[in-house]
Scaffold this active site. Structure first.
Site, PDB file in Angstrom:
ATOM      1  N   HIS A 106      34.124  35.280  41.632  1.00 50.31           N
ATOM      2  CA  HIS A 106      33.092  36.235  42.044  1.00 50.31           C
ATOM      3  C   HIS A 106      32.449  36.842  40.813  1.00 50.31           C
ATOM      4  CE1 HIS A 106      31.429  38.224  45.592  1.00 50.31           C
ATOM      5  NE2 HIS A 106      31.090  39.175  44.733  1.00 50.31           N
ATOM      6  N   ASP A 127      31.642  45.063  54.671  1.00 46.03           N
ATOM      7  CA  ASP A 127      30.938  44.821  53.407  1.00 46.03           C
ATOM      8  C   ASP A 127      29.513  44.337  53.679  1.00 46.03           C
ATOM      9  OD1 ASP A 127      30.895  44.713  50.486  1.00 46.03           O
ATOM     10  OD2 ASP A 127      30.621  42.569  50.780  1.00 46.03           O
ATOM     11  N   ARG A 143      23.682  49.760  50.534  1.00 42.47           N
ATOM     12  CA  ARG A 143      23.711  50.143  49.112  1.00 42.47           C
ATOM     13  C   ARG A 143      22.500  49.602  48.387  1.00 42.47           C
ATOM     14  NH1 ARG A 143      28.709  47.418  47.083  1.00 42.47           N
ATOM     15  NH2 ARG A 143      28.022  48.154  45.068  1.00 42.47           N
ATOM     16  N   SER A 160      33.981  46.368  47.218  1.00 39.93           N
ATOM     17  CA  SER A 160      33.147  45.355  47.868  1.00 39.93           C
ATOM     18  C   SER A 160      33.623  43.944  47.473  1.00 39.93           C
ATOM     19  CB  SER A 160      31.680  45.573  47.442  1.00 39.93           C
ATOM     20  OG  SER A 160      30.911  44.429  47.648  1.00 39.93           O
ATOM     21  N   LYS A 200      36.077  41.568  50.059  1.00 38.74           N
ATOM     22  CA  LYS A 200      35.653  40.217  50.478  1.00 38.74           C
ATOM     23  C   LYS A 200      36.669  39.171  50.070  1.00 38.74           C
ATOM     24  CE  LYS A 200      31.456  40.004  48.577  1.00 38.74           C
ATOM     25  NZ  LYS A 200      30.958  41.357  48.423  1.00 38.74           N
TER      26      LYS A 200
HETATM   27  N1  URA Z   1      29.046  41.771  44.141  1.00 35.40           N
HETATM   28  C1  URA Z   1      29.598  42.260  45.271  1.00 35.40           C
HETATM   29  O1  URA Z   1      30.111  41.512  46.092  1.00 35.40           O
HETATM   30  N2  URA Z   1      29.570  43.550  45.497  1.00 35.40           N
HETATM   31  C2  URA Z   1      29.032  44.419  44.640  1.00 35.40           C
HETATM   32  O2  URA Z   1      29.056  45.605  44.896  1.00 35.40           O
HETATM   33  C3  URA Z   1      28.446  43.928  43.447  1.00 35.40           C
HETATM   34  C4  URA Z   1      28.473  42.587  43.215  1.00 35.40           C
END
Ligand code: URA
Length: 435
Positions: A82, A161, A168, A183, A187
């Site tokens: 990620h 999320d 957001r 976040s 996930k």
């Molecule tokens: N990637 C994400 O999944 N969440 C965030 O808040 C920022 C980047």
């Protein structure tokens, strides 16, 4: 419990209990708490921060808002990666198929664009038919069948999320350590992978502006992820200039395909190989990063990474003709070259402004409901440190609308500095956390 009390408690700088966080996240996910209260709460968190215990509880509340996948019956080790968000960051589109082609299953939960940064879901949706809302059953069966899945948050996977992320994006509450950490990790927990490589960006084109802040975010996520039973490590990588040349959804898909065909910008290729290598290390497939880079490069050279990418597109309903012949991907009708105004070294190119130029063109969102124009974007022809010759293409803009094009053009002109003094190119990576 009342949402207003929880908002006020955080507004006044107090620590929320696990029950309060769970109540708020469940209420918002189920539609009992409206957007305006969730927006106020997000701003309170943004301004007041959270303790590590609160971040952990928020992470768990997000993960538990839908199904938490158990992939142990699919494979002993499933790896995920990620990015914390960047401009021109299409690394997943290359690194995920590379790792899968090395025989390590990749199960990835990803997101849409946030602010001036792009999102993998938006990029993949520029391939007609590509589905990013897989059900938990579809996720698992595809992972078992072809060893690779990339899907978005959905009504059943991290739905909290999905809603918070979109809110957001349009309420000025993206660049907050607790909100980013929860976040991302929320996930990742929902997606079920047991090994997670975090690519934490630092610079103008992301939410952490200093190496110290990025390190703090990375260390928090590595610590929490490990506490929650996952193998986690992080790379801190530069995002002061766009990664690769292309910024914009379909243009980035095309550039990723080029890298999978041993073409494309060298910074992007190198970045993808290092990320893939670290994923292979985490999964225990190789002993160290050097061996990982070699194995990853081999999958590009022998075409197996490309075949994995193609299999991924086909499995998720995408029309493979569009990746076999990327010229078919959505194309903007206006293509205009912006020439370099002077000779000199490219001293700076503000990645956030390049990202915002793509939002100006319609490639990102200003409001939650805004549709994305997948065809628009910008090609940046030089990297920091390059010698730029006056009159040669500095940017190529892909636009659908002249007014938007003018707005983006003004932003792009202001985004770069060309001068007589040579500058060193920034490094691709600063450090690794949690080796
Ligand atoms: N990637 C994400 O999944 N969440 C965030 O808040 C920022 C980047």
């Amino acid at each position: 419990m009342r949402p207003i009390d929880i908002i006020e408690k955080k507004r006044d700088g107090n620590e929320l209990t696990a029950e309060e966080i769970e109540f708020f996240i469940q209420g918002y996910t189920q539609g009992d708490i409206p957007d305006y209260q969730a927006a106020a709460w997000l701003m309170a968190v943004y301004l007041r921060g959270m303790s590590e215990r609160e971040i952990r509880d928020l992470t768990l509340a997000i993960a538990r808002s839908g199904t938490m996948l158990d992939l142990s019956d699919v494979a002993p080790i499933v790896v995920d990666k990620h990015s914390s968000g960047g401009v021109g960051d299409k690394v997943t589109l290359v690194a995920a198929p590379v790792v899968a082609a090395c025989g390590v299953p990749v199960g990835k939960m990803t997101g849409r664009g946030l602010g001036f940064t792009g999102g993998t879901v938006d990029k993949l949706e520029s391939i007609p038919g590509f589905r990013t809302d897989l059900s938990p059953q579809e996720f698992k069966s595809q992972l078992a069948r072809i060893g690779i899945v990339i899907t978005g948050q959905s009504a059943s996977l991290a739905p909290a999320d999905r809603k918070l992320y979109a809110l957001r994006d349009v309420t000025g509450t993206v660049s907050s350590l607790p909100l980013i950490a929860s976040s991302i990790l929320g996930k990742k927990l929902a997606g079920g992978a047991n090994a997670i490589l975090l690519d934490v960006k630092v610079g103008s084109g992301t939410f952490m502006k200093t190496v110290d802040d990025a390190t703090c975010l990375a260390e928090t996520m590595v610590r929490l992820g490990r506490e929650l039973g996952r193998r986690v490590s992080a790379l801190i990588s530069d995002m002061n200039q766009p990664l690769g040349w292309a910024v914009g959804n379909a243009l980035e898909v095309q550039e990723a395909i080029n890298v999978l065909h041993e073409d494309g910008p060298s910074d992007l290729r190198e970045h993808c190989l290092v990320v893939a290598a670290e994923m292979l290390v985490l999964a225990g497939r190789v002993a160290d990063s050097a061996e990982g880079v070699e194995m990853a490069a081999q999958t590009i050279a022998d075409g197996s990474a490309w075949h994995k990418f193609r299999a991924l597109v086909a499995a998720q309903g995408g029309d493979v003709r569009f990746v076999d012949e990327p010229d078919r991907l959505p194309r903007a009708p206006i293509v205009e070259v912006l020439p370099a105004p002077a000779d000199g070294y490219l001293q700076k190119i503000d990645a956030a402004q390049v990202g915002m130029a793509v939002v100006d063109l319609g490639g990102g969102r200003e409001k939650k409901e805004d549709p994305i124009d997948h065809s628009v974007g910008v090609i940046v022809h030089y990297k920091v440190g390059d010698w730029v010759q006056s009159g040669t293409p500095l940017y190529t803009l892909h636009a659908n609308d002249r007014t938007r094009l003018e707005q983006a053009r003004a932003r792009l002109v202001a985004a770069c500095t060309i001068g007589p003094e040579p500058v060193s190119p920034p490094p691709l990576f600063y450090k690794k956390i949690g080796a």
